[in-house]
Design an enzyme around this catalytic site. Structure first.
Site, mmCIF file in Angstrom:
data_model
loop_
_atom_site.group_PDB
_atom_site.id
_atom_site.type_symbol
_atom_site.label_atom_id
_atom_site.label_comp_id
_atom_site.label_asym_id
_atom_site.label_seq_id
_atom_site.Cartn_x
_atom_site.Cartn_y
_atom_site.Cartn_z
ATOM 1 N N GLU C 62 43.414 50.538 -3.904
ATOM 2 C CA GLU C 62 42.638 50.634 -5.148
ATOM 3 C C GLU C 62 41.744 51.865 -5.209
ATOM 4 O O GLU C 62 41.522 52.425 -6.284
ATOM 5 C CB GLU C 62 41.804 49.364 -5.345
ATOM 6 C CG GLU C 62 42.592 48.197 -5.941
ATOM 7 C CD GLU C 62 43.451 47.454 -4.933
ATOM 8 O OE1 GLU C 62 43.354 47.763 -3.718
ATOM 9 O OE2 GLU C 62 44.226 46.564 -5.347
ATOM 10 N N HIS C 131 38.447 35.882 -6.486
ATOM 11 C CA HIS C 131 39.358 36.316 -7.549
ATOM 12 C C HIS C 131 38.909 35.824 -8.915
ATOM 13 O O HIS C 131 39.719 35.687 -9.813
ATOM 14 C CB HIS C 131 40.768 35.779 -7.273
ATOM 15 C CG HIS C 131 41.558 36.589 -6.306
ATOM 16 N ND1 HIS C 131 41.103 36.907 -5.061
ATOM 17 C CD2 HIS C 131 42.785 37.168 -6.385
ATOM 18 C CE1 HIS C 131 42.020 37.628 -4.414
ATOM 19 N NE2 HIS C 131 43.040 37.796 -5.198
HETATM 20 C C1 LIG Z 1 42.645 44.535 -2.824
HETATM 21 C C2 LIG Z 1 43.718 43.728 -3.420
HETATM 22 N N1 LIG Z 1 44.629 44.345 -4.202
HETATM 23 C C3 LIG Z 1 45.627 43.636 -4.749
HETATM 24 C C4 LIG Z 1 45.748 42.296 -4.526
HETATM 25 C C5 LIG Z 1 46.887 41.490 -5.147
HETATM 26 N N2 LIG Z 1 47.842 41.099 -4.110
HETATM 27 C C6 LIG Z 1 47.796 39.890 -3.563
HETATM 28 S S1 LIG Z 1 48.921 39.727 -2.367
HETATM 29 C C7 LIG Z 1 49.491 41.280 -2.556
HETATM 30 C C8 LIG Z 1 50.619 41.778 -1.698
HETATM 31 C C9 LIG Z 1 50.246 41.872 -0.262
HETATM 32 O O1 LIG Z 1 51.359 42.204 0.495
HETATM 33 P P1 LIG Z 1 51.399 42.067 2.062
HETATM 34 O O2 LIG Z 1 50.137 42.621 2.626
HETATM 35 O O3 LIG Z 1 52.662 42.682 2.533
HETATM 36 O O4 LIG Z 1 51.370 40.506 2.361
HETATM 37 P P2 LIG Z 1 52.501 39.399 2.028
HETATM 38 O O5 LIG Z 1 52.199 38.849 0.677
HETATM 39 O O6 LIG Z 1 53.824 40.060 2.103
HETATM 40 O O7 LIG Z 1 52.319 38.341 3.068
HETATM 41 C C10 LIG Z 1 48.807 41.908 -3.562
HETATM 42 C C11 LIG Z 1 49.079 43.277 -4.010
HETATM 43 C C12 LIG Z 1 44.761 41.695 -3.733
HETATM 44 N N3 LIG Z 1 44.757 40.390 -3.504
HETATM 45 N N4 LIG Z 1 43.777 42.437 -3.186
#
Ligand SMILES: Cc1ncc(C[n+]2csc(CCOP(=O)(O)OP(=O)(O)O)c2C)c(N)n1
Ligand SMILES: Cc1ncc(C[n+]2csc(CCOP(=O)(O)OP(=O)(O)O)c2C)c(N)n1
Ligand SMILES: [Mg+2]
Ligand SMILES: [Mg+2]
Lengths: 334, 326, 326, 334
Positions: C62, C131
């Site tokens: 971000e 959130h």
């Molecule tokens: C700072 C932030 N940006 C965006 C999000 C929205 N978001 C939630 S899960 C996610 C993907 C995360 O991917 P990863 O770290 O690979 O974990 P996985 O879901 O694959 O276990 C995103 C972008 C968030 N929760 N926090």
């Protein structure tokens, strides 16, 4: 290396010499003015010691390329071609300053030089560099962004996100770390798990341009030139120039007055003063160049004096300036 | 027990030293707190006295400074993390308001976060736009976090000790402009001022001036000057923006029926807004005049000293505002 | 030109498509805006239509999403950066308020930052404490940045287009709860609503309800219900928290002499605080009652649906507040 | 490897098998309950497919060690020993849930298990891990912090700052990346300049524990055991486990319904389902174990059913709960 330097002509090297001593004079003058309270405020970070990095790196660019840096920006501004008058006026907070007196020492910038400014939040300008490079790619321009980074800044989240994004998008950025061994009072080895900072390129699958001697303007020039070529064609490069702060973190840093270890270290680095390094090279290469060097030196000193005069005679900003530029096309209180 | 005149930075250091001596779990971390002796010299000498285990220099990593302090606090330590200036706390906003402030609640009370984040605040020294914030209200907007801001050395000691001893996360901001100002500081190692209690710095019956931090100085000066014209101002130093001791404000207002709020903050959605809103809500029938706000001007801060000062509140602006509500 | 009933997400997409078609410099970047078709489906189909150059998926970064958008805007593009939800904009606070909002000023007007940051906002769907923010006032606290928040599909289109065409940085927040709600949306590719203009969503003479975003719905419902009792509410949708169209509020208030502010935000140092403060400042003599605020409760948001809803404003709470000021 | 596994006894492996199938049953049940609107809310991220990572990693810890993770936390909670009843009650937002119904799916935690919770701001828990590890070193405890990280999270500023700080301070953290190839819809190669994520260790001068097979609980166990040993003695380790999401990002992710490429990919990974991998190993190693496996499977299913019953019969939180725990020792509106 030796063969490459041979191709650099006398005039070019003399011009670099001029730029380096101009910066040194400018910084010495700033320090003096600050002690005399003719420059005021809390922040004034001198570029003394780093000159070869800024001058060598900017020599590798054209005016179509882009430059951005942190608050230690005087040398970058001058090397990029900012009029010392305008720079000095900004130091003194005058209307004729590059930012109209509203930016000050840490926020020099000049739009028509594609010099996007000095920024004071550590790491804050790094994603800006990514964004400017995105524009270059987006518009399919033949240009590169040169972004200066302090060693301390490489531990900040901005560094990670900005460099990674530039790598994912193959953007034309040369990320140039000015590793002066310390951020304020914290040594690189106390702040970075990986003290060889250029190795951080691996974390982004980015070209590692290596560690270079930041006291040698010619070496900097060649390394950055290579990096520029690579960046334009293929994507970002991370380069690390080893250099040294000759005047403490900012003008109010009095560490050299109380810390013997720092004084000893400084002495060692002063033997590699970028002015000395380039002077030796010139004297060795070009017979009878000494008088020319002397001339450039005096020229630079005079230019700085003229800059001070210009700045002191310039008007201060007014209330109208205070409330201008909050928004584009709208009053601040509308 | 006695007291001695000390600058605020010394009072703060006293608080740190005493609490570190009292409780081994208390430690200090942040940029330049150790070897460099503290950017604002608050932590001077602590490294030598307590060692590198308890006085920890950090990388320039505000997200991790705040975040690691949250983790350490959850796990049982009592970190006093320094963010060099409050401006850099913007980088740690998520760690502060989404983690420090929410963890106790979010996990149903399983964890506590006895954390203090100290940050230098305020402006007026040509630090320019990005280094010139007094954004306490931004942080105090969020429940779960206490926000304290002393106006002098005495309060600084008592409030910081309270913050360190409290089980809740506290953002503690210190006006740079006040660091060198002396005031009597008690030696008493248990001199602790209650969290969330405002303090009446001057009693008066004509106008209530509500303020905090550096605003107290302007307000007291203004009160002094106005007293010569026979106007008696009551100066309420809020000390804490959260918990907000609105009861003290309302009690004073019900006596004076007039109020000026003085803040170094930006004016919109700010400290003055909240105070004015609460007064008209809770003491509507006592209002003889609208609450007037003296704030920084609604602009980014410029470098040039001449115009920077124009944007800052000062004693004269407070005097003018008081006259307007009379 | 005609208009069609469309959900807000479609209206927003229309705005994006039209502006991207009109101006090649306009592009979209952010998490999941492309391949995934947008977390909230606002950007659905744009990748296919405009290609990967102009619809750019980003890493979870971000700080860099906002910061790179600032750089691109300075350099001449017109980025529309999406921060998936406003909660994650806390990580970008520095890039937004210290960079986007200050660069034009700090460099004496040399650079402009024609940037839009879109973010989904609001809560009420068990998204839990971290959130569940509606923190628009936090961002609107800072000069240099416009903050817009539409309350329906029609406004969404006109406001987003205005934001994209403006030379100033704009934070544009979109209530998740409104994405699926339809309203008539003009086809006109030049349907642009002025930045900083409030809109009277319902005229009335007895009470002014000042609100924005999702609060408009509760306010209109309350007004509807109260009309049956003969109470005529005027509902002012601020649309923009900065510039704040306080003139429209004051004009309405001078007619009704009573006001309720409705916000989904936390209560302290917030939107309602500022509106109440300004009303008592600018229309003191017109006040027949204190301005009353209906806000979220001053707690972090819990997960369990039963108690989460207790903390949220709703139509009934607005009705009750109106009755209190009558 | 082979010799190592031989040393694991039958009971231990059967217990892991039980844990893995327990998680699978739990997640399948959550999905079912969500479709039936018995679990509500926007976020519910299942651990199906990742089970071997969580179970193997936690098997390498003692209860004195510490665990922290992101929002995909059900499997971690159960593998750490959280009572499925308590976990399920939290899913349903009940007072009897691990966080009293105030945390929900993304915020399971249990203090007495040193399970410091699931966190929903990507990267946000990483510095918390650094801080918990700091406490371990500060108090000279013999323990380690295990921090799970998504692949997508490695591009966030928190990752950089938290890992670097742990390296500078030589803290006992095992940073374990669960690389399931994707964050929401973004592939690792589109989000990370360096797609081999464990290589990012170099940027911190940190021990690179390498890339391991996250579908094989035994391999995970050994790799994490080694990392734990190293971390306690010397400092942080970065490990990367390759794994796969069997159920989309969250329960509302319908990608598998519309994307054929994903369905094909899923099929390939289902052949390496951690349940199958462990089952094959057990069947090969221990004759006649099948009936035992069947028994564990039924046991797990019954436990999940009981958990649902417990959760459904539990009371919802009340207004008093809404306003509790805002502060310690103070009312929310004081
Ligand atoms: C700072 C932030 N940006 C965006 C999000 C929205 N978001 C939630 S899960 C996610 C993907 C995360 O991917 P990863 O770290 O690979 O974990 P996985 O879901 O694959 O276990 C995103 C972008 C968030 N929760 N926090
Ligand atoms: C985010 C942030 N944190 C802290 C500071 C205070 N600060 C200003 S300069 C500096 C040191 C930076 O060191 P380095 O990047 O090595 O640059 P150098 O000063 O050596 O040129 C610090 C900590 C800041 N400006 N921004
Ligand atoms: Mg440095
Ligand atoms: Mg992933």
């Amino acid at each position: 290396m030796a063969t490459q330097t041979a191709t650099l002509d006398r005039e070019k090297l003399l011009d670099w010499y001029y730029q380096i001593v101009l910066i040194r004079h400018f910084e010495n003058k700033c320090d003096e003015l600050y002690r005399e309270k003719r420059i005021t405020g809390v922040y004034l970070h001198l570029y003394s010691g780093h000159e070869a990095v800024g001058v060598g790196a900017l020599a590798a660019l054209t005016l179509d390329d882009h430059v951005i840096t942190a608050y230690r920006d005087h040398g970058i501004a001058l090397a990029r071609g900012m009029d010392p008058k305008v720079a000095m006026a900004e130091m003194m907070g005058k209307r004729t300053g590059s930012s109209g007196g509203k930016g000050g020492s840490m926020h020099l910038a000049q739009r028509d030089l594609n010099f996007w400014g000095g920024y004071a939040i550590v790491g804050g300008h790094l994603p800006l560099a990514t964004g400017i490079a995105l524009k270059v790619r987006y518009m399919e321009e033949d240009a590169v962004v040169l972004c200066f980074i302090g060693d301390g800044a490489t531990n900040n989240g901005y560094f990670h996100e900005a460099l990674n994004m530039s790598a994912v998008w193959d953007l034309p950025v040369v990320w140039l770390i000015e590793n002066n061994l310390v951020g304020m009072g914290t040594r690189v080895e106390d702040s970075s798990g990986q003290p060889e900072l250029s190795k951080r390129a691996i974390a982004y699958g980015m070209k590692n341009g290596g560690r270079i001697d930041g006291q040698n303007v010619i070496e900097v020039y060649h390394a950055v030139s290579d990096a520029v070529k690579y960046a334009k064609k293929r994507g970002p490069v991370l380069l690390e120039a080893l250099t040294y702060r000759f005047r403490g973190h900012g003008v109010s840093d009095r560490s050299y007055d109380v810390r013997d270890d720092l004084v000893s270290e400084l002495k060692v680095w002063q033997e590699r003063d970028p002015i000395l390094v380039l002077r030796s090279h010139l004297v060795e290469q070009f017979e009878g160049v000494e008088s020319e060097l002397e001339k450039r030196d005096q020229e630079a000193a005079a230019i700085v004096e003229a800059a001070v005069k210009f700045a002191e005679e310039s008007p201060a900003p007014t209330f109208e300036d205070l409330i201008a530029n909050v928004y584009v096309g709208r009053r601040y209180d509308e | 027990m006695s007291e001695r005149n000390q600058p605020m930075r010394e009072a703060l250091r006293m608080a740190l030293r005493e609490e570190m001596s009292r409780d081994e779990r208390v430690f200090v971390m942040g940029l330049e707190v150790g070897q460099w002796q503290g950017t604002h010299r608050v932590t001077r000498g602590l490294l030598e006295e307590f060692g590198a285990r308890r006085v920890r220099d950090t990388p320039i990593s505000e997200m991790a400074i705040a975040g690691a302090a949250v983790g350490a606090a959850m796990a049982g330590l009592r970190p006093v993390a320094e963010i060099m200036t409050i401006n850099f706390a913007f980088l740690a906003l998520d760690a502060i308001v989404n983690h420090a402030a929410k963890i106790h609640y979010m996990f149903g009370g399983q964890f506590t976060v006895p954390l203090v984040i100290r940050a230098a605040t305020g402006w007026g020294n040509q630090a320019t736009a990005t280094h010139s914030h007094t954004p306490e209200p931004i942080f105090a907007h969020f429940p779960g976090l206490f926000v304290g801001c002393p106006s002098n050395a005495t309060d600084a000691k008592g409030m910081l000790k309270a913050a360190i001893r409290d089980e809740n996360p506290v953002l503690f901001t210190e006006f740079i402009a006040l660091y060198s100002k002396p005031a009597p500081v008690p030696d008493d190692p248990d001199f602790v001022l209650p969290i969330g209690k405002a303090d009446i710095k001057r009693a008066g019956k004509d106008v209530t001036i509500v303020t905090f931090g550096r605003g107290v100085e302007w307000s007291l000066n203004a009160a002094e000057a106005l007293a010569k014209d026979g106007v008696q101002c009551e100066v309420v130093d809020m000390r804490w923006l959260r918990p907000l001791d609105i009861a003290t404000v309302i009690a004073s207002f019900k006596k004076t029926n007039r109020c000026v709020v003085v803040e170094e903050c930006l004016p919109m959605y700010s400290f003055g807004s909240e105070i004015a809103a609460q007064i008209q809500e809770k003491a509507f029938d006592y209002m003889d005049a609208p609450v007037k706000r003296v704030s920084a001007m609604d602009v980014p801060l410029p470098y040039a000293a001449e115009i920077e000062l124009m944007a800052l509140p000062n004693t004269q602006k407070v005097i003018d505002a008081v006259k307007e509500v009379l």
